[in-house]
Design a protein around this motif. Sequence first.
Motif, short mmCIF file in Angstrom:
data_model
loop_
_atom_site.label_atom_id
_atom_site.label_comp_id
_atom_site.label_asym_id
_atom_site.label_seq_id
_atom_site.Cartn_x
_atom_site.Cartn_y
_atom_site.Cartn_z
N PHE A 16 0.78 -1.12 0.08
CA PHE A 16 0.12 0.08 0.08
C PHE A 16 0.71 1.33 0.03
CE2 PHE A 16 -0.92 -0.05 4.66
CZ PHE A 16 -0.32 0.89 5.17
N ALA A 17 1.96 0.99 0.65
CA ALA A 17 2.89 2.39 0.59
C ALA A 17 3.21 2.65 -1.07
CB ALA A 17 4.21 2.17 1.38
N VAL A 18 3.88 1.65 -1.36
CA VAL A 18 4.02 1.75 -3.07
C VAL A 18 2.92 2.34 -3.80
CG1 VAL A 18 4.89 0.37 -4.86
CG2 VAL A 18 6.01 0.16 -2.64
N SER A 19 1.89 1.56 -3.69
CA SER A 19 0.67 2.06 -4.30
C SER A 19 0.34 3.57 -3.99
CB SER A 19 -0.63 1.39 -3.97
OG SER A 19 -0.23 -0.20 -4.36
N LEU A 20 0.56 3.93 -2.70
CA LEU A 20 0.21 5.41 -2.69
C LEU A 20 1.25 6.21 -3.14
CD1 LEU A 20 -1.34 7.52 -0.94
CD2 LEU A 20 0.29 6.96 0.74
N LYS A 21 2.46 5.82 -3.63
CA LYS A 21 3.50 6.80 -4.25
C LYS A 21 2.99 6.70 -5.63
CE LYS A 21 8.16 6.83 -5.97
NZ LYS A 21 8.08 8.26 -6.06
N GLU A 22 2.70 5.54 -6.13
CA GLU A 22 2.35 5.33 -7.72
C GLU A 22 1.07 6.11 -7.73
OE1 GLU A 22 4.22 3.87 -10.43
OE2 GLU A 22 5.51 4.59 -8.82
N SER A 32 -4.49 4.08 -7.39
CA SER A 32 -5.39 4.29 -6.29
C SER A 32 -6.12 3.28 -5.63
CB SER A 32 -6.34 5.72 -6.56
OG SER A 32 -5.47 6.86 -6.94
N ILE A 33 -6.74 2.54 -6.59
CA ILE A 33 -7.53 1.20 -6.33
C ILE A 33 -6.75 0.31 -5.72
CG2 ILE A 33 -8.62 -0.64 -7.49
CD1 ILE A 33 -9.83 1.48 -9.42
N SER A 34 -5.46 0.28 -6.18
CA SER A 34 -4.58 -0.77 -5.41
C SER A 34 -4.27 -0.58 -4.07
CB SER A 34 -3.28 -0.78 -6.38
OG SER A 34 -2.30 -1.55 -5.79
N PHE A 35 -4.21 0.98 -3.98
CA PHE A 35 -3.86 1.39 -2.52
C PHE A 35 -5.09 1.15 -1.47
CE2 PHE A 35 -4.83 4.67 0.67
CZ PHE A 35 -3.74 4.51 1.52
N ALA A 36 -6.30 1.23 -2.24
CA ALA A 36 -7.54 1.05 -1.30
C ALA A 36 -7.40 -0.40 -0.73
CB ALA A 36 -8.71 1.54 -2.01
N VAL A 37 -7.32 -1.37 -1.83
CA VAL A 37 -7.43 -2.65 -1.42
C VAL A 37 -6.33 -3.32 -0.76
CG1 VAL A 37 -7.16 -5.08 -2.70
CG2 VAL A 37 -8.63 -3.33 -3.92
N THR A 38 -4.99 -2.79 -1.06
CA THR A 38 -4.05 -3.25 -0.24
C THR A 38 -3.97 -2.68 1.41
OG1 THR A 38 -2.64 -1.62 -0.99
CG2 THR A 38 -2.42 -3.68 -2.21
N VAL A 39 -4.54 -1.41 1.50
CA VAL A 39 -4.52 -1.05 2.92
C VAL A 39 -5.76 -1.88 3.67
CG1 VAL A 39 -6.25 0.81 2.69
CG2 VAL A 39 -4.47 1.05 4.19
N VAL A 40 -6.69 -2.12 3.01
CA VAL A 40 -7.70 -2.87 3.90
C VAL A 40 -7.35 -4.29 3.91
CG1 VAL A 40 -10.09 -4.06 3.45
CG2 VAL A 40 -9.85 -1.45 2.57
N VAL A 41 -6.66 -5.04 3.17
CA VAL A 41 -6.36 -6.25 3.44
C VAL A 41 -5.29 -6.19 4.58
CG1 VAL A 41 -5.04 -8.30 2.50
CG2 VAL A 41 -6.81 -7.23 0.91
N SER A 42 -4.46 -5.03 4.45
CA SER A 42 -3.14 -5.06 5.33
C SER A 42 -3.90 -5.18 6.82
CB SER A 42 -2.44 -4.10 5.08
OG SER A 42 -1.37 -3.87 6.08
N MET A 43 -4.84 -4.22 7.03
CA MET A 43 -5.60 -3.86 8.26
C MET A 43 -6.42 -5.11 8.92
SD MET A 43 -4.74 -0.98 9.32
CE MET A 43 -3.86 0.66 8.69
N LEU A 44 -6.96 -5.82 7.61
CA LEU A 44 -7.57 -6.98 7.99
C LEU A 44 -6.84 -7.92 8.50
CD1 LEU A 44 -10.34 -7.13 5.32
CD2 LEU A 44 -10.94 -6.76 7.78
N LEU A 45 -5.71 -8.16 7.88
CA LEU A 45 -4.62 -9.18 8.48
C LEU A 45 -4.17 -8.69 9.82
CD1 LEU A 45 -3.19 -10.09 5.14
CD2 LEU A 45 -4.61 -11.49 6.31
N LEU A 46 -3.91 -7.74 9.95
CA LEU A 46 -3.48 -7.14 11.20
C LEU A 46 -4.41 -7.39 12.49
CD1 LEU A 46 -1.37 -5.79 13.00
CD2 LEU A 46 -2.17 -3.77 12.47
#
Length: 107
Positions: A16-22, A32-46
């Motif tokens: 999500f950090a790389v997606s945010l940069k991109e 932007s869509i990649s960021f949204a998806v990866t941040v949600v997945v990351s938080m769910l897994l945490l």
Amino acid sequence: MAWLYVIVGGLFETAFAVSLKESHGFSRLWPSISFAVTVVVSMLLLGLGLRELPVGTAYAVWTGIGAAGTAIVGMLFFDDPATFLRIAAIGVIVSGVILLNLAGGGH
């Protein structure tokens, strides 16, 4: 299984950090869509990992993976400087996470 959730969540934090940069400030659709998806997945897994692990330790591992992973990706793919001090700093982050776990952070 809880550690697997936290570790994979940390990898998604890097994504999500790389997606945010991109995304260039959310001006590009697919990153932007990649960021949204990866941040949600990351938080769910945490969150799943936190069901069984102490919050301080799990969060430190998650952020450590994200920080070190993002720094490494930056050096490999975005021409971030790969100086001795930057690489040593990544080593310090990884060492800190290991020491935190050895200090009794897991179940």
